[in-house]
Each structure stands twice: as C-alpha cells, then as structure tokens.
Write an enzyme that holds these catalytic residues in place. Structure first.
Site, short mmCIF file in Angstrom:
data_model
loop_
_atom_site.label_atom_id
_atom_site.label_comp_id
_atom_site.label_asym_id
_atom_site.label_seq_id
_atom_site.Cartn_x
_atom_site.Cartn_y
_atom_site.Cartn_z
N LYS A 191 25.70 -8.67 38.62
CA LYS A 191 24.83 -7.54 38.25
C LYS A 191 24.69 -7.52 36.73
O LYS A 191 25.44 -6.86 36.01
CB LYS A 191 25.42 -6.22 38.75
CG LYS A 191 24.39 -5.12 38.89
CD LYS A 191 23.39 -5.44 39.99
CE LYS A 191 22.32 -4.39 40.13
NZ LYS A 191 21.29 -4.76 41.08
N SER B 161 17.34 -5.52 44.39
CA SER B 161 18.15 -4.33 44.14
C SER B 161 17.54 -3.15 44.89
O SER B 161 17.44 -3.19 46.11
CB SER B 161 18.26 -4.08 42.64
OG SER B 161 19.44 -3.33 42.37
#
Length: 626
Positions: A221, A422
């Site tokens: 991430k 996402s």
C-alpha cells in the site's frame, strides 16, 4: 451599446432640468416626473428588446448545437488527438467563449468510441484522418480502448491515416493502427517506454517540522510513501515494475504489428535511442513513420484517397459533427443501463472540492442512483462502468451495498476502465461478473489512515502552545493528533480501527468473488495488479471491453434484443452554465508562483488536516500517460 447612448441622453436632460430648477421649481418637478416615468418606460422596453434578442440568440445556439448532422458523400472524419482523453466528455456550454470560460480541452472516451462506430457504419464516410499527436490519456487502458475502436473501424475496409508535427508516446501508440503515419519534417516521435520518477516530500516535511503518522495494512500500500519516505520502497518498486512491464509488453506487441516490424527489434530501438531527438529520416528508416509531409501535402494525400480533384473541397466531419450524426441503434428489446462511475471516491462534493475538484464519485449520490436503477422495472440489467483508484472506505462501502441491492433483483456486470483498484475494486466486488480491459490496473486491496502532525512546526518553530481541560482521556483527540507531542496511544487505537477495516475489505471481496478471506489476503496486502495478471487470481472473470460487458449483461438477463442507456444523464447546458466555475483564482495562481515546487505538498497537508475521512481505500494515482 444602445443602452449606454440612451443613458447619456437621459443624463444630459437631467442636467438641463437641474439648471432650470432655481428659476421654475414647480415646472421642474412636473417635467422631472414626466422624465422619470419616460426613463422607467424606456429602460423596461429596452430590457424587453435585449431579452428578446438574447432568447433568439440562445435558441439559435442551442438549435445549432443539437441539430442532426447530415453526412455528405465522400466524407472523412477528422479525429484530433490533442487535449486530454478521459472516461466521459466534459463539454462546456454554448456561452463559454462569450463568458471567457474557454474550452475544457477534454474529450470523452465514450464520445470518441461512439463516433468511430458511426463512422464505420456510415457508407458516406470513407476514412478517418488522425490529426495531431499530443493527447494525454487518463490511463494506458484509455489509449488502448481508443486504439481498439479504430482497429475495429478498419474491419469495414475503410482507411486511416495519421499526421502530426510531434507524437507523444500514447498518441503514437494509438496512431500505429493507421495504414500510414506521416510526420512533419522537423517533427518527432517521443517513444521512450513507460515509467518515470515520483516525488517524495519527507525531507521537506522534516525541515518544516511536520511528521506524517500512518496506520495502514498492506505492505504494497504505497500511497502513503510520498509523505513518509525519501524514496521508493522495495514492495512498491516490485509492483510498479510488474504492471508497467505488462502494459509495455501489450503496447509493444500492438505497435510492432501495426508497423509490421519485429517486437524485439522495436523494443531494442526504444531502449538504445532517444527517439524524441532522432531525425525524421532515421525514423522513416526504422519504419516508425512512413513519410515526411507538409500540411498541404497531407491534404493532397487525403484528396487522392477520396479520389478528388485538385480544386475539390474535402468534406470533413469533426468530433462535434459526429456526435450529432444519428445513431443506427434502435431502442428495441430490454434496457441495459450503463452507469459510469469515475474519479476519486469521496464522502461529499465538499470533500472533492477540498481535494482539488475534478470529476468524482460521491458515495451517497451514486448509491441513490443505483437504488433507482434497482427499482426501475424497465432496466433489465446494469453494467457498472468503474474507472477509479478509490478514496473513502466509508463511501465505497455505501456504494457496494447499493450494488448488492441491484444484484438481488437483476444482473450486474462490472466493466473496468483505466483503473478499478482499492475503493474502485471494493465497489466492483459484489457484481455477478467482472470484465476488465487488458491494461486495466486493479486490486490494491488494502487501506490506510494518514494524518500530519504539525507540532514540530507550530510549537517548536513558531512557539504556539496548547493547554486546556477535559473530562475524559480522549476528549479533543483530533487536536492532539495534529498538534500534540504524544500521540502513541491514539495511533495505536487508530491502527486497530484500520485493521478492522482491512478485515472487512477481505470479507467483502471474499463474499463477492467466492473466495476465502485468507485467499484474498494472499493476493491483497495493497498490491496493484494488471488485469491480465488479475485474471489468474480470480479478481476478474474475463478480459474485454465495455461492449463485452453489455453482451454479458444481456446474456445473464436472458435478453435476445436489447438497447443501452447511459447513466447518470449528462447535465444540460443550462445546468452546466449555472454550475460553471473559473478554473482557478488569481490568488491561487500567485500562491502557486510564490511557493513553486512546495505548493503541492503544502496543499496536501492542508487537505489532510481538513479531511475527516480517516479510513482511505486508495491506490497510487500517477497512471496518466502522454
């Protein structure tokens, strides 16, 4: 102008009456009242006349803008590759030039593909002339989809030629579908491969006394890294190398086929030569372009293809013309709704303005729209077109729930555009079926919270201190987070909050894709996947286009005949006019000029301080290509 002349005349008469006032007060008052009434009547009449002319002009502009285009025999569609190409068009109003608001310079992929299709089906249109090569695309997949539409156009037996002074990389990739590529003698082809450098602001923040606090789940991430590191992490480097390599491999294969050269030779040429500085003669020798031409020569080339004489005019159709050409699609059978969701996912329109504006996916607005489609009996299936790198996790969950409500009543097929990652993947996961473009970026299953602490700047450097009273330990915790010295316990609890959010994300994907949460975690961790790779790990069901998604929706709904309708409806010109805002204030421009390279990171701090969406499901957002 008439109004001002009339006003001057009135002022002159008022001056004359004022001069007479001393000698004849009663007569003056009488004449003054007459003149005042005459003035009021004159202003009213002039306003009515001006209003009438305005309405007539307005009707003329609107009628001209919406009138159906009649295609002349032996026409050519001129496709200008300049400005930016995004998911949908962002057209202005008939008054933009008059009001000084200008053109957005944006073209919608939906409009481009629809126009190319019309050109393919119209017998009077003989070919497409791709003019210019400086367009920017919001993602590699957008360029790929435009090229696919042009490739399909050629199956009709019609021709495509391209000409530009200079070709940017993505525009050249699109242009390689053409039968011939022409170049200005002093032009260039800026074919260089994919990649570049990202900016990291930690060093700047350290000097300012600002520290970003991070709570996240997902070793890949990487969205937070520009604020917390001075360079790219190994995990981010790994995922970027993988998806950029996959996109380049796809592009390379298509460019090589289009130019009839070997892929490995073209790849070596791009690696060994700075093609942007390579002379045109060498570009011709390398088969990147076919010929050097001047503008009048390309006109002669097109006339030759149309079998026109030297003095004959070329019948040209622009994108605006093509949009007004009647479509051959008939509204037979069941309706399939195509709902476009593109941009950042935000909790409210106000939050979008805080993040810099642009098109966005507002959680409640989109969820309400989707609920209406679920309840609309005329809609037999829904294609959910997603092009988003994510955003607010709360807004994403709001939309996902609405998609589930549709799925309970009718089929839902997701068509992924440039990115559906996402939060973009979160809202896609419940669909019956997911179809992605080969170069779509997806996955990035991970979340984070990112909060700047400015105590080093505010207290240590500026000398501002804080004091107060509270009834409980965490009263005023938000101020403590951004300006306090000891935030360890607050961040510990925030990390627990993010951990729960990530587990929820895993459960959401597992439920939608028929997997176990443990399996999703293995391919999650915030990692970004190219759709061609995501196919093998069950994040998508098939590689294909928006058309393929529509066909799949019709199949699931068991429709033999069907037509599509786009949602949400584009706002009318009057609504656009009322909501039109200048692109930037004078003050904003001056601040940009003053701060230079520091403008963006400082504005990011401001946004992060005001952003109340603490849980973010967002991927890195630098996938735009030129």
């Amino acid at each position: 102008m008439l109004f001002f002349v009339y006003l001057l005349a009135v002022c002159k008469k008022v001056a004359i009456f004022a001069n007479c006032y001393v000698t004849n007060k009663r007569h003056f008052m009488k004449q003054f009242l007459k003149m005042t009434l005459a003035t009021i009547c004159g202003v009213v009449i002039l306003s009515l006349i001006t209003g009438l002319f305005f309405v007539i002009s307005l009707v003329g502009m609107v009628a001209s803008d919406s009138a159906a285009t009649k295609v002349k025999e032996n026409s050519v569609f001129v496709l200008k590759l300049s400005g930016s190409v995004n998911e949908r068009s962002e057209e202005g109003t008939p008054f933009d030039d008059f009001l000084g608001l200008g053109d957005t310079g944006s073209m919608g992929l939906d409009d481009l593909i629809a126009s190319i299709r019309k050109a393919k089906d119209n017998d009077d249109i003989k070919g497409i002339y791709i003019q210019g090569g400086s367009a920017g695309f919001d993602s590699p997949a957008t360029a790929q989809q435009l090229r696919d539409a042009l490739k399909d156009f050629k199956t009709s037996g019609k021709w495509i030629v391209a000409y530009a002074n200079n070709y940017s990389q993505a525009s050249y990739y699109v242009a390689t579908v053409a039968d011939k590529i022409y170049l200005n003698g002093q032009g260039s082809v800026d074919l260089r491969g994919l990649g570049g450098k990202s900016e990291y602001y930690k060093g700047l923040y350290d000097k300012l006394g600002i520290k970003y606090q991070v709570a996240k789940v997902g070793k890949y991430k990487s969205y937070v890294e520009s604020n917390t590191l001075t360079g790219m992490s190994d995990y981010d480097r790994e995922q970027r190398q993988a998806y950029l390599g996959g996109i380049w491999k796809y592009w390379l294969k298509e460019m090589a086929e289009g130019r009839k050269v070997k892929a490995d030779e073209l790849d070596k040429l791009v690696n060994d030569s700075l093609l942007a500085f390579t002379p045109a003669e060498q570009l011709i020798k390398s088969k990147l372009v076919d010929k050097v031409l001047f503008p009048e020569e390309i006109k002669a080339e097109i006339k030759n293809r149309l079998k026109l004489g030297k003095n004959d005019e070329i019948n040209q159709l622009t994108l605006s013309d093509m949009l007004n050409v009647k479509s051959k699609q008939k509204e037979n059978g069941g309706k399939i709704a195509v709902y476009y969701a593109y941009g950042s996912i935000v909790d409210s329109e106000a939050m979008n303005m805080l993040e810099g504006g642009g098109h966005c996916i507002v959680g409640k607005t989109v969820a309400d729209d989707l609920r209406k489609l679920a309840d609309d009996d005329d809609v037999k299936a829904v294609v959910f077109r997603v092009n988003s790198g994510g955003g607010s996790a709360v807004a994403s969950e709001y939309i996902r729930h609405a998609v589930k409500l549709i799925k309970a009543k009718k089929p839902v097929v997701v068509s992924m555009g440039g990115a559906a990652a996402s939060g973009g993947y979160w809202i896609s996961s419940p669909a019956n079926y997911i179809i992605a473009e080969p170069t779509t970026i997806t996955g990035s299953i991970g979340i984070f919270g990112l909060i700047p602490n400015v105590s080093g700047l505010v207290t240590d450097k500026l000398g501002i201190t804080f004091d107060g009273v509270k009834t409980h330990q965490f009263a005023g915790y938000e101020t403590e987070l951004v300006a306090g010295k000891d935030t360890q316990e607050i961040m510990r609890q925030m990390q627990n909050y993010i951990n729960r959010g990530y587990q929820n994300f895993l459960n959401v994907v597992a439920e939608g894709r028929g997997l176990k949460p443990e399996q999703v975690n293995e391919i999650g961790q915030g990692r970004v996947w190219l759709a061609s790779d995501a196919l093998g790990i069950k994040l998508v069901d098939k590689l294909g286009s928006l058309d393929d998604a529509v066909k799949k929706a019709a199949e699931l709904a068991k429709l033999q005949e069907y037509h599509t309708a786009a949602y949400p409806a584009e706002p009318g010109w009057f609504e656009k006019l009322m909501n039109k805002e200048p692109k930037g204030s004078y003050l904003d421009g001056q601040i940009r000029e003053l701060l230079g390279d520091a403008y963006l990171p400082l504005m990011q701090i401001r946004n992060d301080l005001k952003n109340n969406s603490r849980m973010q499901a967002r991927m890195l957002d630098d996938i735009r290509v030129k």
